[in-house]
Design an enzyme around this catalytic site. Structure first.
Site, PDB file in Angstrom:
ATOM      1  N   LYS A 256     -59.699  51.361 -29.100  1.00  0.00           N
ATOM      2  CA  LYS A 256     -58.418  51.810 -28.561  1.00  0.00           C
ATOM      3  C   LYS A 256     -57.532  50.587 -28.334  1.00  0.00           C
ATOM      4  O   LYS A 256     -57.907  49.673 -27.604  1.00  0.00           O
ATOM      5  CB  LYS A 256     -58.640  52.545 -27.239  1.00  0.00           C
ATOM      6  CG  LYS A 256     -57.359  52.840 -26.464  1.00  0.00           C
ATOM      7  CD  LYS A 256     -57.661  53.347 -25.053  1.00  0.00           C
ATOM      8  CE  LYS A 256     -56.394  53.418 -24.200  1.00  0.00           C
ATOM      9  NZ  LYS A 256     -56.669  53.833 -22.811  1.00  0.00           N
ATOM     10  N   ASP A 261     -49.490  50.556 -21.517  1.00  0.00           N
ATOM     11  CA  ASP A 261     -49.575  51.975 -21.202  1.00  0.00           C
ATOM     12  C   ASP A 261     -48.829  52.283 -19.916  1.00  0.00           C
ATOM     13  O   ASP A 261     -49.313  52.016 -18.822  1.00  0.00           O
ATOM     14  CB  ASP A 261     -51.038  52.400 -21.078  1.00  0.00           C
ATOM     15  CG  ASP A 261     -51.176  53.888 -20.772  1.00  0.00           C
ATOM     16  OD1 ASP A 261     -50.225  54.632 -21.075  1.00  0.00           O
ATOM     17  OD2 ASP A 261     -52.226  54.283 -20.247  1.00  0.00           O
ATOM     18  N   LYS A 268     -47.290  56.408 -14.817  1.00  0.00           N
ATOM     19  CA  LYS A 268     -48.188  55.874 -13.806  1.00  0.00           C
ATOM     20  C   LYS A 268     -47.407  55.397 -12.580  1.00  0.00           C
ATOM     21  O   LYS A 268     -46.214  55.103 -12.677  1.00  0.00           O
ATOM     22  CB  LYS A 268     -48.955  54.677 -14.382  1.00  0.00           C
ATOM     23  CG  LYS A 268     -49.901  54.997 -15.526  1.00  0.00           C
ATOM     24  CD  LYS A 268     -50.515  53.719 -16.061  1.00  0.00           C
ATOM     25  CE  LYS A 268     -51.488  53.990 -17.204  1.00  0.00           C
ATOM     26  NZ  LYS A 268     -52.713  54.656 -16.756  1.00  0.00           N
ATOM     27  N   ASP A 279     -54.784  47.422 -21.730  1.00  0.00           N
ATOM     28  CA  ASP A 279     -55.294  48.723 -22.154  1.00  0.00           C
ATOM     29  C   ASP A 279     -55.692  48.721 -23.634  1.00  0.00           C
ATOM     30  O   ASP A 279     -56.089  49.741 -24.166  1.00  0.00           O
ATOM     31  CB  ASP A 279     -54.263  49.821 -21.878  1.00  0.00           C
ATOM     32  CG  ASP A 279     -54.903  51.188 -21.687  1.00  0.00           C
ATOM     33  OD1 ASP A 279     -56.098  51.246 -21.364  1.00  0.00           O
ATOM     34  OD2 ASP A 279     -54.200  52.194 -21.865  1.00  0.00           O
ATOM     35  N   ASP A 338     -50.671  60.571 -20.148  1.00  0.00           N
ATOM     36  CA  ASP A 338     -51.416  59.376 -19.744  1.00  0.00           C
ATOM     37  C   ASP A 338     -52.874  59.442 -20.186  1.00  0.00           C
ATOM     38  O   ASP A 338     -53.622  58.488 -20.003  1.00  0.00           O
ATOM     39  CB  ASP A 338     -51.328  59.202 -18.220  1.00  0.00           C
ATOM     40  CG  ASP A 338     -51.801  57.827 -17.762  1.00  0.00           C
ATOM     41  OD1 ASP A 338     -51.735  56.882 -18.577  1.00  0.00           O
ATOM     42  OD2 ASP A 338     -52.225  57.698 -16.607  1.00  0.00           O
ATOM     43  N   GLU A 340     -53.892  59.218 -23.191  1.00  0.00           N
ATOM     44  CA  GLU A 340     -53.436  58.908 -24.546  1.00  0.00           C
ATOM     45  C   GLU A 340     -54.478  58.203 -25.409  1.00  0.00           C
ATOM     46  O   GLU A 340     -54.435  58.303 -26.634  1.00  0.00           O
ATOM     47  CB  GLU A 340     -52.160  58.051 -24.477  1.00  0.00           C
ATOM     48  CG  GLU A 340     -52.363  56.556 -24.316  1.00  0.00           C
ATOM     49  CD  GLU A 340     -53.087  56.163 -23.039  1.00  0.00           C
ATOM     50  OE1 GLU A 340     -53.792  55.138 -23.056  1.00  0.00           O
ATOM     51  OE2 GLU A 340     -52.958  56.860 -22.011  1.00  0.00           O
ATOM     52  N   ARG A 342     -57.593  58.761 -25.995  1.00  0.00           N
ATOM     53  CA  ARG A 342     -58.399  59.677 -26.803  1.00  0.00           C
ATOM     54  C   ARG A 342     -57.595  60.236 -27.981  1.00  0.00           C
ATOM     55  O   ARG A 342     -58.165  60.543 -29.032  1.00  0.00           O
ATOM     56  CB  ARG A 342     -58.949  60.799 -25.909  1.00  0.00           C
ATOM     57  CG  ARG A 342     -57.891  61.696 -25.306  1.00  0.00           C
ATOM     58  CD  ARG A 342     -58.354  62.406 -24.043  1.00  0.00           C
ATOM     59  NE  ARG A 342     -58.457  61.474 -22.928  1.00  0.00           N
ATOM     60  CZ  ARG A 342     -58.857  61.824 -21.707  1.00  0.00           C
ATOM     61  NH1 ARG A 342     -59.187  63.090 -21.452  1.00  0.00           N
ATOM     62  NH2 ARG A 342     -58.929  60.935 -20.743  1.00  0.00           N
TER      63      ARG A 342
END
Length: 491
Positions: A256, A261, A268, A279, A338, A340, A342
């Site tokens: 990933k 993010d 967030k 991230d 959020d 995201e 996956r």
């Protein structure tokens, strides 16, 4: 910091003497004054030093007309891990001390260590010395690294081969840490790719890069749903290493790579959002591992794939409630933008399977805050559809210090992400958040493919120093993956 090996010692800098548990009295002093042993005993007693792994006691003793600075460093029972703790401790003590060089006298020990133990010492020293001071323009002189060379004297036979492997892993770690540490205005999908290509140039890796139009043509609606609110264009990066000759990869590593993010429309909280520059720690670990494998010429066929996006909220961003179609054809109701990572992994994994046909897939992702709630910062979580694969990864984690703890998967959890209007939703209920995230990813794994998902959310960044890292980026995953490949495919 440079590591070198020599048969005899020079005269400059502190002398580092490895000491086994309760072994202060057995040190060979190499011509020091007759009182050196007594000084060492006194210093050890004053510091409560017993030779425990990573412990240090300092003293100054005469040698002819000179005064020599000695560091006694504990190696405990003499395991490879104990030697690694010693190497990290030495550099933590000397890195900003003003000392520019130091030597380690392996011959001070009554019993010679193995080449692998000494190589682990050297690797831990080099890894602990890694710093990121690029943007610190007013760093006080006393805080600047000074130690530039560590010479290991009297290393055992076989050290060249053992160090070659550890040096390659150390190079991979440095790449990962750099990518994770750089701010998001510097490292974003396009520049991530540029940095990686420059770093692995000449190592023999086959590089593939997909831009946004190529991904759109392939139907990567899940990954592109994450990036569409950002001015930064997404990328898919693949690094292929064919160390075992022709044939499909035995394993694919998929990371990933969310370079920043915000959470998207499901934004967030502001506090701590700056941490979201890392991230992309999963993608960072993948490229670091691939660099290590190529640098040491691993005898295995491996491909590393990174889905690289930035998750930002603007007028084009994906909305909660939108339905997107993944490359696999499965549809996803996006309840929370959020969640995201996956979505990125779903299309990256599908493309990896269609393009390379690997027998096994290991994905790495800073995926869920729930994982930190479960395990803190001591273990990453592992989920797998294959007991043998999970066991080998857990064992590699124990051997390298990149520890893993296995979590369950089951149809009961899987049902929690069924959607009333699409094939699935991208989040389940509050409970078992890390497990339902893993169940989501599993829906994109082809039949017959062994798979493991590593949720490394609590491991890529540390607020305290460790054996082989200072505060900041840890490089988690590089040593784990390299060891797994070596143990499963190269023995």
């Amino acid at each position: 910091m440079h590591i070198e090996f020599a048969a005899t010692a020079g005269s400059a800098g502190p002398v580092i003497l490895p000491v086994a548990k309760d072994g202060v009295g057995a040190i060979a002093w190499d011509g020091a004054s007759p009182g050196a042993a007594e000084l060492a005993t006194a210093a050890a007693s004053a510091r409560r030093f017993t030779g425990e792994a990573g412990g240090i006691a300092e003293l100054f003793a005469g040698s002819g007309s000179a005064v020599v600075h000695y560091l006694l460093v504990g190696i405990g029972a003499g395991t490879d891990d104990d030697w690694a703790k010693a190497g990290g401790a030495v550099v933590a003590r000397l890195l900003t001390s003003g000392t520019t060089q130091a030597s380690v006298r392996i011959g001070a020990l009554a019993e010679a260590p193995s080449a692998s133990a000494v190589a682990r010492f050297a690797a831990a020293a080099a890894q602990r010395a890694w710093r990121f001071d690029t943007y610190r323009t007013r760093l006080p002189e006393t805080q600047k690294p000074s130690l530039s060379t560590l010479t290991i004297v009297g290393a055992p036979t076989g050290i060249e081969a053992a160090w070659s492997t550890q040096a390659a892993v150390t190079e991979g770690l440095a790449l990962t840490r750099m990518l994770v540490t750089e701010p998001a205005n510097i490292v974003y999908p396009e520049s991530f790719v540029e940095r990686v290509i420059a770093s692995v140039d000449g190592l023999g890796l086959e590089v593939t890069v997909l831009d946004e139009p190529a991904m759109r043509e392939l139907g990567m609606g899940s990954l592109l749903a994450v990036s569409q609110g950002s001015a930064r264009a997404p990328r898919l990066l693949a690094l292929r290493w064919q160390g075992a000759g022709e044939g499909d990869p035995a394993v694919a590593l998929v990371g990933k790579g969310v370079t920043f993010d915000t959470g998207g429309i499901s934004i967030k909280p502001a506090a701590g959002m700056e941490d979201m520059k890392w991230d992309m720690g999963g993608a960072g670990a993948v490229v670091g591992a691939m660099k290590a494998l190529a640098a040491r010429k691993a005898k295995a066929n491996v491909v590393g794939v990174c889905g690289l996006v930035e998750n930002m909220p603007d007028g084009a961003a994906t909305r909660p409630g939108d339905v997107v179609t993944s490359m696999s054809g499965q549809t996803i109701e996006v309840l929370n933008t959020d969640a995201e990572g996956r979505l990125v992994l779903a299309d990256a994994i599908t493309w990896t399977q269609k393009t390379f046909r690997p027998k096994a897939i290991i994905d790495l992702a800073t995926l869920t805050g729930a994982m930190i709630v479960s395990l803190g910062n001591e273990y990453a979580g592992i989920f797998s559809n294959d007991d043998a694969l999970a066991g080998e990864l857990v064992a590699a984690g124990e051997a390298t210090g990149d520890k893993l703890w296995r979590f369950p998967l089951s149809d009961t959890y899987n049902k929690l992400i069924d959607s009333p209007i699409a094939d699935m939703k991208n989040v389940g209920p509050r409970g078992a958040g890390s497990i339902t995230a893993a169940q989501f990813i599993q829906r994109f794994i082809d039949d017959g493919v062994a798979w493991a998902h590593l949720d490394i959310a609590g491991m890529v960044w540390s607020d305290k120093p460790g054996t082989t890292h200072d505060k900041g980026a840890t490089g988690y995953g590089v040593k784990l993956l390299d060891r797994f490949i070596a143990d499963r495919f190269e023995k």
